[in-house]
Design a protein around this motif. Structure first.
Motif, PDB file in Angstrom:
ATOM      1  N   VAL A  40       0.791  -1.271   0.060  1.00 44.33           N
ATOM      2  CA  VAL A  40       0.091  -0.020  -0.066  1.00 44.33           C
ATOM      3  C   VAL A  40       0.985   1.297   0.156  1.00 44.33           C
ATOM      4  CG1 VAL A  40      -1.776   1.472   1.299  1.00 44.33           C
ATOM      5  CG2 VAL A  40      -1.984  -1.115   1.101  1.00 44.33           C
ATOM      6  N   GLU A  41       1.929   1.320   0.686  1.00 47.60           N
ATOM      7  CA  GLU A  41       2.903   2.377   1.052  1.00 47.60           C
ATOM      8  C   GLU A  41       3.417   2.680  -0.462  1.00 47.60           C
ATOM      9  OE1 GLU A  41       5.439   1.312   4.023  1.00 47.60           O
ATOM     10  OE2 GLU A  41       4.431   2.048   5.561  1.00 47.60           O
ATOM     11  N   GLN A  42       3.882   1.260  -1.238  1.00 45.26           N
ATOM     12  CA  GLN A  42       4.537   1.748  -2.352  1.00 45.26           C
ATOM     13  C   GLN A  42       3.506   2.333  -3.502  1.00 45.26           C
ATOM     14  OE1 GLN A  42       7.908   1.813  -2.937  1.00 45.26           O
ATOM     15  NE2 GLN A  42       7.549   2.127  -5.206  1.00 45.26           N
ATOM     16  N   ALA A  43       2.420   1.558  -3.515  1.00 41.13           N
ATOM     17  CA  ALA A  43       1.311   2.050  -4.254  1.00 41.13           C
ATOM     18  C   ALA A  43       0.984   3.292  -4.326  1.00 41.13           C
ATOM     19  CB  ALA A  43       0.114   0.943  -4.069  1.00 41.13           C
ATOM     20  N   THR A  44       0.868   3.900  -2.937  1.00 42.87           N
ATOM     21  CA  THR A  44       0.427   5.158  -2.647  1.00 42.87           C
ATOM     22  C   THR A  44       1.650   6.105  -3.454  1.00 42.87           C
ATOM     23  OG1 THR A  44      -0.549   4.773  -0.709  1.00 42.87           O
ATOM     24  CG2 THR A  44       0.262   7.066  -1.063  1.00 42.87           C
ATOM     25  N   TYR A  45       2.820   5.802  -3.299  1.00 39.73           N
ATOM     26  CA  TYR A  45       3.800   6.719  -4.030  1.00 39.73           C
ATOM     27  C   TYR A  45       3.827   6.459  -5.489  1.00 39.73           C
ATOM     28  CZ  TYR A  45       8.716   7.790  -5.373  1.00 39.73           C
ATOM     29  OH  TYR A  45       9.689   8.428  -6.060  1.00 39.73           O
ATOM     30  N   GLU A  46       3.389   5.238  -5.895  1.00 39.63           N
ATOM     31  CA  GLU A  46       3.328   5.231  -7.403  1.00 39.63           C
ATOM     32  C   GLU A  46       2.298   6.015  -8.060  1.00 39.63           C
ATOM     33  OE1 GLU A  46       5.284   3.455  -9.488  1.00 39.63           O
ATOM     34  OE2 GLU A  46       6.641   2.470  -8.137  1.00 39.63           O
ATOM     35  N   LEU A  47       1.132   5.933  -7.376  1.00 40.78           N
ATOM     36  CA  LEU A  47      -0.092   6.644  -7.862  1.00 40.78           C
ATOM     37  C   LEU A  47      -0.085   8.373  -7.522  1.00 40.78           C
ATOM     38  CD1 LEU A  47      -2.826   3.954  -6.801  1.00 40.78           C
ATOM     39  CD2 LEU A  47      -1.963   4.649  -9.068  1.00 40.78           C
TER      40      LEU A  47
ATOM     41  N   SER B  48      -5.090  -3.248  -8.447  1.00 44.33           N
ATOM     42  CA  SER B  48      -3.951  -3.388  -9.327  1.00 44.33           C
ATOM     43  C   SER B  48      -2.694  -2.980  -8.871  1.00 44.33           C
ATOM     44  CB  SER B  48      -4.228  -3.597 -10.834  1.00 44.33           C
ATOM     45  OG  SER B  48      -4.249  -1.704 -11.019  1.00 44.33           O
ATOM     46  N   GLU B  49      -2.487  -1.629  -8.543  1.00 40.03           N
ATOM     47  CA  GLU B  49      -1.300  -1.323  -8.040  1.00 40.03           C
ATOM     48  C   GLU B  49      -0.773  -1.619  -6.688  1.00 40.03           C
ATOM     49  OE1 GLU B  49       1.848   1.026  -9.233  1.00 40.03           O
ATOM     50  OE2 GLU B  49      -0.233   1.101 -10.287  1.00 40.03           O
ATOM     51  N   VAL B  50      -1.515  -1.856  -5.762  1.00 38.37           N
ATOM     52  CA  VAL B  50      -1.061  -3.011  -4.775  1.00 38.37           C
ATOM     53  C   VAL B  50      -0.750  -4.254  -4.971  1.00 38.37           C
ATOM     54  CG1 VAL B  50      -1.975  -3.827  -2.521  1.00 38.37           C
ATOM     55  CG2 VAL B  50      -2.819  -1.434  -3.128  1.00 38.37           C
ATOM     56  N   VAL B  51      -1.240  -4.892  -5.795  1.00 35.40           N
ATOM     57  CA  VAL B  51      -0.935  -6.315  -6.080  1.00 35.40           C
ATOM     58  C   VAL B  51       0.402  -6.479  -6.959  1.00 35.40           C
ATOM     59  CG1 VAL B  51      -1.447  -7.990  -7.581  1.00 35.40           C
ATOM     60  CG2 VAL B  51      -3.213  -7.273  -6.363  1.00 35.40           C
TER      61      VAL B  51
ATOM     62  N   THR C 294     -11.196   1.603   1.522  1.00 32.11           N
ATOM     63  CA  THR C 294     -10.399   0.662   2.581  1.00 32.11           C
ATOM     64  C   THR C 294      -9.822  -0.376   1.951  1.00 32.11           C
ATOM     65  OG1 THR C 294     -11.956   1.475   4.179  1.00 32.11           O
ATOM     66  CG2 THR C 294     -11.027  -0.590   4.690  1.00 32.11           C
ATOM     67  N   VAL C 295      -8.399  -0.592   1.913  1.00 35.43           N
ATOM     68  CA  VAL C 295      -7.728  -1.597   1.125  1.00 35.43           C
ATOM     69  C   VAL C 295      -7.542  -2.761   2.217  1.00 35.43           C
ATOM     70  CG1 VAL C 295      -5.886  -2.284  -0.027  1.00 35.43           C
ATOM     71  CG2 VAL C 295      -6.606  -0.043  -0.305  1.00 35.43           C
ATOM     72  N   SER C 296      -7.970  -4.001   1.699  1.00 34.80           N
ATOM     73  CA  SER C 296      -7.734  -5.105   2.473  1.00 34.80           C
ATOM     74  C   SER C 296      -7.212  -6.236   1.656  1.00 34.80           C
ATOM     75  CB  SER C 296      -9.164  -5.607   3.367  1.00 34.80           C
ATOM     76  OG  SER C 296     -10.095  -6.065   2.360  1.00 34.80           O
TER      77      SER C 296
END
Length: 199
Positions: free
Chosen positions: A85-92, A118-121, A149-151
């Motif tokens: 999630v942290e990396q996806a946040t950075y990418e998005l 898809s970005e989290v995966v 909410t991401v789970s």
């Protein structure tokens, strides 16, 4: 399911090892009490039986560990989800997002839920699964301001991802051969943040 199967395999391996440890004299006396007229079992048969039992125990143990490994690859851990999630946040954050005249995303996979999932995966890394992530929209979301909410399957942790869509006229795009204003794709940039916990 695989965890229970692995436990059964470990128990079976332990039983097979216990059987391999039984002394030949004890087996002979037990056999003689059941059938006194049975022929004597040679020592070589006990050696072969021990080798077979130990080999079967080893196979059961290996299969049990493999089952646990497969189970681990099917489920997300809290640390894997947090990192993804942290990396996806950075990418998005700053992601170019174009919509058509009706306000719908030009690329259908860029709907917010799909984009976040898809970005989290993609950023799961390690032995994290390649699916099992869900981005649940909060009530009252709009195109300009949305919370999800991401789970993930297997993880107890949840994360709140906040997306704001900021207009970026310099990123507008008109396909070649058309006048500006006709079929122009409106450009936006996404401002994305995340925090631990449900939205």
């Amino acid at each position: 399911m695989l965890t229970q199967l692995s436990i059964i395999l470990f128990v079976l391996a332990a039983l097979l090892l216990l059987m391999a440890c039984v002394k030949a004299q004890r087996v002979r006396s037990w056999r003689e009490s059941l059938n006194p007229s049975a022929p004597e079992v040679p020592d070589a048969a006990f050696v072969v039986a021990r080798i077979v039992l130990i080999a079967m125990a080893a196979v059961c143990a290996v299969m049990g560990f493999r089952g646990l490994g497969v189970q681990d690859r099917w489920k997300w851990s809290d640390d894997e989800l947090k990192s993804a999630v942290e990396q996806a946040t950075y990418e998005l954050d700053g992601f170019l997002y174009r919509v058509d005249e009706s306000g719908e995303p030009v690329v259908r996979i860029y709907e917010y839920e799909t984009l976040v999932e898809s970005e989290v995966v993609e950023n799961g890394g390690g032995d994290a699964p390649q699916d099992g992530v869900a981005a649940s929209a909060a009530d009252g979301n709009t195109n300009a301001d949305a919370y999800f909410t991401v789970s993930a399957n297997g993880a107890d942790a949840e994360f709140c991802v906040h997306i704001e869509r900021v207009r970026s006229k310099k990123d507008d795009y008109t396909p070649p051969g058309l006048n500006e204003g006709t079929w122009t794709q409106l450009g936006y940039r996404l401002a994305v943040t995340s925090r631990e916990g449900a939205c």
